[in-house]
Design a protein around this motif. Structure first.
Motif, mmCIF file in Angstrom:
data_model
loop_
_atom_site.group_PDB
_atom_site.id
_atom_site.type_symbol
_atom_site.label_atom_id
_atom_site.label_comp_id
_atom_site.label_asym_id
_atom_site.label_seq_id
_atom_site.Cartn_x
_atom_site.Cartn_y
_atom_site.Cartn_z
ATOM 1 N N ARG A 149 -63.364 -11.815 81.253
ATOM 2 C CA ARG A 149 -62.605 -12.990 81.662
ATOM 3 C C ARG A 149 -62.268 -13.857 80.457
ATOM 4 O O ARG A 149 -63.105 -14.019 79.556
ATOM 5 C CB ARG A 149 -63.412 -13.817 82.674
ATOM 6 C CG ARG A 149 -63.545 -13.162 84.026
ATOM 7 C CD ARG A 149 -64.380 -13.999 84.963
ATOM 8 N NE ARG A 149 -63.966 -15.413 84.998
ATOM 9 C CZ ARG A 149 -64.105 -16.191 86.071
ATOM 10 N NH1 ARG A 149 -64.643 -15.706 87.179
ATOM 11 N NH2 ARG A 149 -63.721 -17.447 86.033
ATOM 12 N N GLN A 222 -64.400 -9.077 72.149
ATOM 13 C CA GLN A 222 -63.727 -9.370 73.422
ATOM 14 C C GLN A 222 -63.127 -10.779 73.396
ATOM 15 O O GLN A 222 -63.765 -11.733 72.934
ATOM 16 C CB GLN A 222 -64.711 -9.261 74.589
ATOM 17 C CG GLN A 222 -65.206 -7.856 74.857
ATOM 18 C CD GLN A 222 -66.550 -7.568 74.199
ATOM 19 O OE1 GLN A 222 -66.860 -8.125 73.146
ATOM 20 N NE2 GLN A 222 -67.353 -6.707 74.817
ATOM 21 N N ALA A 224 -62.794 -13.418 75.173
ATOM 22 C CA ALA A 224 -63.382 -14.070 76.343
ATOM 23 C C ALA A 224 -63.965 -15.437 76.015
ATOM 24 O O ALA A 224 -64.716 -15.989 76.802
ATOM 25 C CB ALA A 224 -64.483 -13.174 76.924
#
Length: 324
Positions: A149, A222, A224
């Motif tokens: 996310r 990542q 995120a």
């Protein structure tokens, strides 16, 4: 936060960080070979933050009020050298510090902090000797969910500048330094839990910061992370710095190269007030500086406002300045 959600956070969070470091073979000397989003990502970290280009979020469209830090004064941690950094992990099953407010939507639970030398971020092209990263995960998510996310993680970056040894310069790192000699060797066992005051590691003004969306700075990088990079450094002593940098982290240093900015960087209201000069004219110029970083027309309006200020002093009629 319920007891169940607290346990979930702490049972998986430290394992996640250790697994990334132990299962992947990577080196700071060969960053072009890092896997995953490190190669393919478009919003990577760290970056060079240019203060004049950062957007002052006066409408609070991105920064929603003050940053709230709860439970940071008494935190039980264990320390480890994972071969890439010196890291202090929150102990599972204990009450965790929680961060909210500012650019964040919801609560973020503290997982760990670690050290980079030199600093990973730069501010106006300047690197600092050391940067502290405080890693948080959005409360209620699993680790697998968080890294997928854009708002799954939040990391506070704190810059450190070096002064000669004295009581003031040794205060910030004083509680973590006893563990450092035992962390020189990455094969050393994790140290026994100890309680520390995390607020010592925060900027003198935690409300003064830059924020942007980016990535983890180690594989798999990542994207995120909501970054909160504090713009006022803490001071550490040269003795402390020399002791920390003796640690074997696979090379002389452990920072990732700067990545393309290619996105909006916001600055908090306090970061604008920090440049205010003591005089009224200086204050007006500071306000204009912050507004002009948001709108191209800000400079012209600022000049108009300053002109009106002078006109009022001499009893002249003022001009109508364009609205921002």
């Amino acid at each position: 936060m319920s007891a169940m959600s607290s346990n979930t956070i702490f049972l998986v969070a430290p394992l996640f960080i250790r697994d990334v470091s132990s299962q992947l073979e990577w080196s700071y000397s060969y960053q072009t070979q890092w896997p995953g989003a490190c190669k393919t990502g478009k919003q990577q970290s760290p970056i060079n933050i240019m203060s004049r280009q950062a957007v002052f979020d006066k409408e609070e469209g991105h920064i929603h009020g003050p940053l709230v830090l709860r439970g940071y004064r008494d935190v039980t941690v264990t320390s480890v050298n994972n071969g890439h950094t010196l890291r202090w992990d929150a102990v599972p099953d204990l009450v965790a510090p929680v961060m909210s407010g500012g650019p964040l939507s919801g609560n973020y639970t503290f997982m760990q902090f670690h050290l980079h030398w030199l600093s990973e971020h730069a501010i106006d092209g300047m690197k600092y000797p050391l940067e502290i990263h405080m890693v948080h995960m959005k409360t209620g998510l699993t680790v697998d969910e968080a890294v997928l996310r854009p708002d799954g993680l939040a990391v506070i970056g704190v810059m450190c500048e070096i002064y000669s040894k004295n009581e003031e310069s040794e205060h910030a790192l004083e509680e973590i330094m006893p563990a450092v000699p035992g962390l020189i060797d990455p094969q050393a066992r994790m140290a026994e839990p100890t309680s520390i005051d995390l607020t010592r590691l925060l900027s003198p003004d935690p409300q003064s910061y830059y924020t942007y969306h980016g990535s983890l700075t180690t594989p798999l990088c990542q994207e995120a992370v909501t970054w909160i990079v504090m713009d006022k450094p803490i001071t550490i002593s040269d003795d402390q710095y020399q002791e920390i940098t003796k640690a074997d982290v696979g090379g002389r240093d452990n920072y990732r190269s700067l990545q393309p900015v290619n996105r909006v960087v916001y600055r908090s209201l306090a970061s604008c007030s920090s440049i205010i000069a003591p005089s009224l004219i200086g204050t007006l110029f500071a306000i204009v500086h912050c507004l002009s970083s948001t709108f191209g027309a800000g400079v012209n309006k600022g000049i108009c406002l300053i002109g009106n200020f002078k006109r009022r002093l001499f009893g002249d009629s003022v001009k109508q300045c364009a609205k921002l």
